[in-house]
Enzyme design. Structure first.
Site, PDB file in Angstrom:
ATOM      1  N   ASP A  48       2.593  -3.408   5.201  1.00 52.48           N
ATOM      2  CA  ASP A  48       1.719  -3.333   4.024  1.00 52.48           C
ATOM      3  C   ASP A  48       1.774  -4.610   3.183  1.00 52.48           C
ATOM      4  O   ASP A  48       2.793  -5.307   3.202  1.00 52.48           O
ATOM      5  CB  ASP A  48       2.083  -2.101   3.155  1.00 52.48           C
ATOM      6  N   TYR A  60       0.853  -1.178   0.000  1.00 54.69           N
ATOM      7  CA  TYR A  60       0.000   0.000   0.000  1.00 54.69           C
ATOM      8  C   TYR A  60       0.887   1.225   0.000  1.00 54.69           C
ATOM      9  O   TYR A  60       2.055   1.167   0.408  1.00 54.69           O
ATOM     10  CB  TYR A  60      -1.028   0.004   1.120  1.00 54.69           C
ATOM     11  N   GLU A  87       2.169  -0.663  -6.143  1.00 59.29           N
ATOM     12  CA  GLU A  87       1.662   0.147  -5.039  1.00 59.29           C
ATOM     13  C   GLU A  87       0.151   0.265  -5.174  1.00 59.29           C
ATOM     14  O   GLU A  87      -0.367   0.522  -6.267  1.00 59.29           O
ATOM     15  CB  GLU A  87       2.290   1.548  -5.054  1.00 59.29           C
TER      16      GLU A  87
HETATM   17 ZN   LIG Z   1       5.613  -1.294   0.762  1.00 59.67          ZN
END
Ligand SMILES: [Zn+2]
Length: 236
Positions: free
Chosen positions: A148, A32, A96
């Protein structure tokens, strides 16, 4: 760009370098953005001074931005390791996924965003021959530093489309010694699956990905069942 899908917007980043000679793409790493807004994340990923990038960013409305050609080494993973090999950037593609993250108001990933993530993943996996088990989160390869894409990420939904593995425990994954299993035994199992057990928070990272209802960092029976199931499913 090498990507041929639709709806992909070029937003080039200068932050990349050559992949080492003879090293191919083996892993797909999901992140993320962990920034307050999509625009702040996109700016940072494309800013020379930031020294970070990814191959793609997927916005909450499903828009896909392309930053770095897939044959180049993007700078998304940092210090990282999987299955005994460091420098994940050299042999991976990084995506991402826009979300403020734990620091700025972690929230569920919208379905339209996850659908775009899934389409992009399948596209990349097909072109590079990446196996489902080789789609991982940033927290899997850098457990001491990273959380993440986190416990709200829909790993089961992706696995249903063949992206990443979701543990399917059966009776053979139960162990009568669960309650007596030592920390060393658990670390050995995590290491066999691929985690760098020299890092801290490895079991917590495993739970964040594979048992998100239970972020204790403790080896409860269901966490161990899921870990054994993944080892069995991958033959590791
Ligand atoms: Zn990362």
């Amino acid at each position: 760009m090498t990507r041929t899908g639709t709806g992909c917007i070029d937003r080039p980043s200068p932050n990349h370098g050559p992949r080492p000679e003879g090293v191919g793409v083996e892993l797909l790493i999901l992140h993320y953005t962990g920034m307050p807004t999509a625009e702040s994340a996109l700016s940072r990923l494309c800013e020379p001074a930031a020294q970070v990038s990814a191959h793609y960013t997927v916005d909450e409305d499903g828009t896909v931005y392309a930053h770095v050609p897939e044959d180049r080494r993007a700078w998304h993973a940092g210090l990282s390791s999987w299955r005994g090999r460091a420098d994940v950037n050299s042999r991976s593609i990084g995506i991402e996924i826009v979300n403020p993250g734990h620091e700025f108001g972690y929230r569920p990933f919208p379905a339209v965003q996850m659908a775009a993530v899934a389409d992009l993943c399948l596209d990349i996996m097909g072109r590079h021959g990446i196996a489902p088990a080789d789609v991982l989160g940033h927290s899997d390869i850098a457990p001491a530093r990273k959380e993440d894409p986190g416990e709200l990420f829909d790993w089961p939904g992706l696995a249903a489309r063949g992206i990443g593995l979701w543990p399917q425990p059966t009776a053979v994954d139960n162990s009568p010694v669960d309650s007596a299993e030592s920390a060393e035994d658990v670390a050995a199992l995590l290491g066999r699956y691929g985690y760098d057990t020299a890092e801290s928070r490895v079991l917590l990272s495993f739970q964040r990905h594979f048992h998100p209802e239970r972020l204790t960092g403790e080896p409860d029976p269901e966490t161990l069942r899921r870990l054994r199931a993944l080892l069995r499913m991958t033959g590791r």
